[in-house]
Write a protein that holds these residues in place. Structure first.
Motif, PDB file in Angstrom:
ATOM      1  N   LEU A  35     -25.870  42.314   1.023  1.00 21.26           N
ATOM      2  CA  LEU A  35     -25.912  42.671   2.494  1.00 21.26           C
ATOM      3  C   LEU A  35     -24.779  43.729   2.587  1.00 21.26           C
ATOM      4  N   ALA A  36     -23.792  43.898   1.843  1.00 18.65           N
ATOM      5  CA  ALA A  36     -23.188  44.905   1.793  1.00 18.65           C
ATOM      6  C   ALA A  36     -24.031  46.416   1.604  1.00 18.65           C
ATOM      7  N   ALA A  37     -24.874  46.272   0.523  1.00 20.68           N
ATOM      8  CA  ALA A  37     -25.615  47.468   0.211  1.00 20.68           C
ATOM      9  C   ALA A  37     -26.574  47.819   1.245  1.00 20.68           C
TER      10      ALA A  37
ATOM     11  N   GLU B  30     -19.703  41.728   8.430  1.00 22.67           N
ATOM     12  CA  GLU B  30     -19.602  40.221   9.142  1.00 22.67           C
ATOM     13  C   GLU B  30     -20.872  40.216  10.065  1.00 22.67           C
ATOM     14  N   LYS B  31     -21.259  41.204  10.694  1.00 22.60           N
ATOM     15  CA  LYS B  31     -22.408  41.264  11.581  1.00 22.60           C
ATOM     16  C   LYS B  31     -23.665  40.708  10.818  1.00 22.60           C
ATOM     17  N   ALA B  32     -23.804  41.466   9.630  1.00 24.47           N
ATOM     18  CA  ALA B  32     -24.885  41.074   9.017  1.00 24.47           C
ATOM     19  C   ALA B  32     -25.070  39.643   8.230  1.00 24.47           C
ATOM     20  N   ILE B  33     -23.777  39.499   8.156  1.00 26.42           N
ATOM     21  CA  ILE B  33     -23.741  37.846   7.682  1.00 26.42           C
ATOM     22  C   ILE B  33     -24.220  36.936   8.636  1.00 26.42           C
TER      23      ILE B  33
ATOM     24  N   ASP C 274     -26.019  37.609  11.173  1.00 21.10           N
ATOM     25  CA  ASP C 274     -27.659  37.648  11.361  1.00 21.10           C
ATOM     26  C   ASP C 274     -28.169  37.092  10.482  1.00 21.10           C
ATOM     27  N   SER C 275     -27.797  37.097   9.167  1.00 19.38           N
ATOM     28  CA  SER C 275     -28.608  36.344   7.905  1.00 19.38           C
ATOM     29  C   SER C 275     -28.517  34.897   8.232  1.00 19.38           C
ATOM     30  N   PHE C 276     -27.649  34.169   8.824  1.00 16.61           N
ATOM     31  CA  PHE C 276     -27.591  32.753   8.994  1.00 16.61           C
ATOM     32  C   PHE C 276     -28.324  32.318  10.385  1.00 16.61           C
ATOM     33  N   LYS C 277     -28.774  33.333  11.107  1.00 19.76           N
ATOM     34  CA  LYS C 277     -29.382  32.733  12.355  1.00 19.76           C
ATOM     35  C   LYS C 277     -30.903  32.178  12.065  1.00 19.76           C
TER      36      LYS C 277
END
Length: 480
Positions: A452-454, A472-475, A477-480
């Motif tokens: 996610l960071a990359a 944190e925003k990408a994390i 979104d990945s759990f939605k």
């Protein structure tokens, strides 16, 4: 029509599988894949047989795929392929398929495909997809490894307690952005007009910058620079990363400077102003003494090696032993995109993150598939975790057992399908995954965070520290 047959589990379909199947397709006219059923597998698969079949049917090189509980010899007698293809690693083993093929003149061919090729292009895709971030496969990965958002939140909170040391070359990255105006009439050269120049701190500096920005409590950076304009730039801007920096001067080498000439989103040329000879014994002693002074407060040491001579083998071994004696975790990345390096010289690391090319160079192995390649590297280097980065194909994760007799594998795709500048992906992955691993998180969770960071990092030009809020925003979104 020359039929080709491949059999196997194909659990967690990864680029190595795709390359093997592409190679098999090139051996004939029609590729059939027999997928071992769940009931016939000696060890349980993470992916059900129906899902494994679906993934294989998504490949352009596969003409037919079916589930089977039969041995390969029985399948061969049923469909009588002209050729059976197996991975290169099986060439010196017992292959029962051979006797079945000899009954009618069939051939057994070994090969693992070309690692230079981009396996992603052989997957049938929905061309209407517009989102830059594709979370489909990472959601499946989260489910496989039972990763929960509260666990990720806990890992991020624990990261804030860590003290880190990064050792490696600081690099000044210069981006000359311009417009391609055409082709020179005198020689076949692209002509560009420069519009602006942007400069960033790269190499070990950006790795340390990512680590600090993601949330580590204290980040130390040890590096060697020259006496030149690039070194003045380093000294002027390194404090912006909020690091505790120890810069040693070596008059015999320039500060590494890499200039990229870009038109639009494409890099036309890169010029490297570097030297690769080893630093002096005196400098090595100074660096070791500094590490020795810092070691009581450290949780992890990160070798960010660009193979420009800052980390000779004796210094690496001394620092590694010092870390082991003080229960400090150690991770390493030894980059050799345009220079010569050997990731296997980093022994007993908690994590190493080479590219596929770097692994093949270290092992002098152009033949084996990804699984065997990763296992051989793990055994040679005694690494606890191996992650092979595959550029736009994502990454391949290899977890060996303590005696290196067994292993687990998984893969993650490149989440950002429209990377603007891939230059900082590896640095950002190393930073996030190392921090997560240091908190005690499993390698699967560490790689999730690193990926996610990359993905966040490659969305813009220039390698600047990743903002924690972006991760944190990408994390979320990945759990939605």
């Amino acid at each position: 029509m020359k039929k080709v047959l491949v059999t196997g589990k194909f659990d967690l379909l990864h680029p190595g599988h795709i390359r093997l199947l592409k190679f098999a397709k090139e051996c004939g006219d029609h590729l059939t894949v027999a997928v071992l059923s769940d009931s016939s597998c000696e060890e349980p698969c993470r992916i059900s047989e129906s899902h494994r079949l679906e993934m294989l049917n998504s490949l352009e090189c596969v003409d037919q795929a079916f589930i089977s509980s039969d041995d390969a010899s029985i399948i061969i007698h049923k469909i009588k392929p002209a050729i059976v293809v197996k991975g290169k690693e099986f060439e010196e083993r017992n292959n029962p398929e051979l006797s079945a093929l000899q009954c009618y003149g069939g051939k057994l061919i070994f090969g693992s495909g070309e690692f230079e090729s981009n396996a992603e292009q052989f997957i049938r895709r929905n061309s209407s997809a517009k989102n830059h971030f594709d979370f489909k496969e990472i959601k499946e990965y989260i489910s496989r490894h039972r990763i929960r958002q509260p666990d990720i939140d806990n890992t991020l909170n624990t990261i804030q307690k860590l003290d880190v040391l990064v050792i490696g070359e600081v690099i000044v990255d210069e981006y000359v952005q311009g417009t391609a105006v055409g082709l020179s009439q005198e020689d076949p050269t692209i002509v560009m007009t420069p519009n602006k120049t942007d400069t960033f701190l790269g190499g070990a500096a950006i790795t340390a910058g990512h680590i600090k920005a993601i949330g580590a409590r204290k980040v130390n950076l040890i590096s060697v620079i020259g006496e030149d304009k690039a070194s003045n730039y380093v000294k002027k801007y390194i404090d912006n990363y909020e690091l505790d920096t120890y810069l040693y001067t070596d008059n015999s080498r320039p500060t590494p400077l890499k200039t990229r000439y870009r038109a639009g989103t494409k890099t036309l040329l890169r010029v490297n102003n570097v030297r690769q000879h080893k630093i002096s014994l005196e400098l090595q002693a100074d660096i070791f003494n500094k590490v020795e002074n810092l070691i009581p407060e450290l949780d992890i040491v990160v070798f960010s090696d660009f193979n420009y001579g800052l980390l000779p083998q004796t210094l690496v071994e001394s620092i590694t032993k010092l870390c082991e004696n003080n229960n400090v975790k150690i991770v390493a990345d030894s980059q050799s995109s345009s220079q010569v390096g050997d990731i296997s010289r980093y022994k007993n690391m908690d994590l190493i993150t080479p590219t596929e090319r770097e692994v093949r160079v270290a092992l002098n192995n152009p033949d084996d598939g990804l699984v065997i390649l990763a296992q051989k590297l793990a055994k040679k280097s005694q690494a606890k975790n191996v992650v092979i980065t595959l550029a736009e194909e994502g990454l391949f994760i290899h977890l060996p057992s303590q005696d290196f007799s067994k292993w687990e594998n998984d893969k993650l795709p490149a989440i950002n399908k429209h990377a603007v500048d891939p230059a900082g992906a590896g640095d950002c992955f190393l930073a996030a995954s190392s921090l997560a691993l240091c908190t005690g998180a499993p390698i699967w969770q560490a790689c999730y965070l690193g990926s996610l960071a990359a993905a966040c990092q490659v969305g813009s030009v220039g390698n600047t520290p990743l903002k924690r809020i972006t991760l944190e925003k990408a994390i979320e979104d990945s759990f939605k």
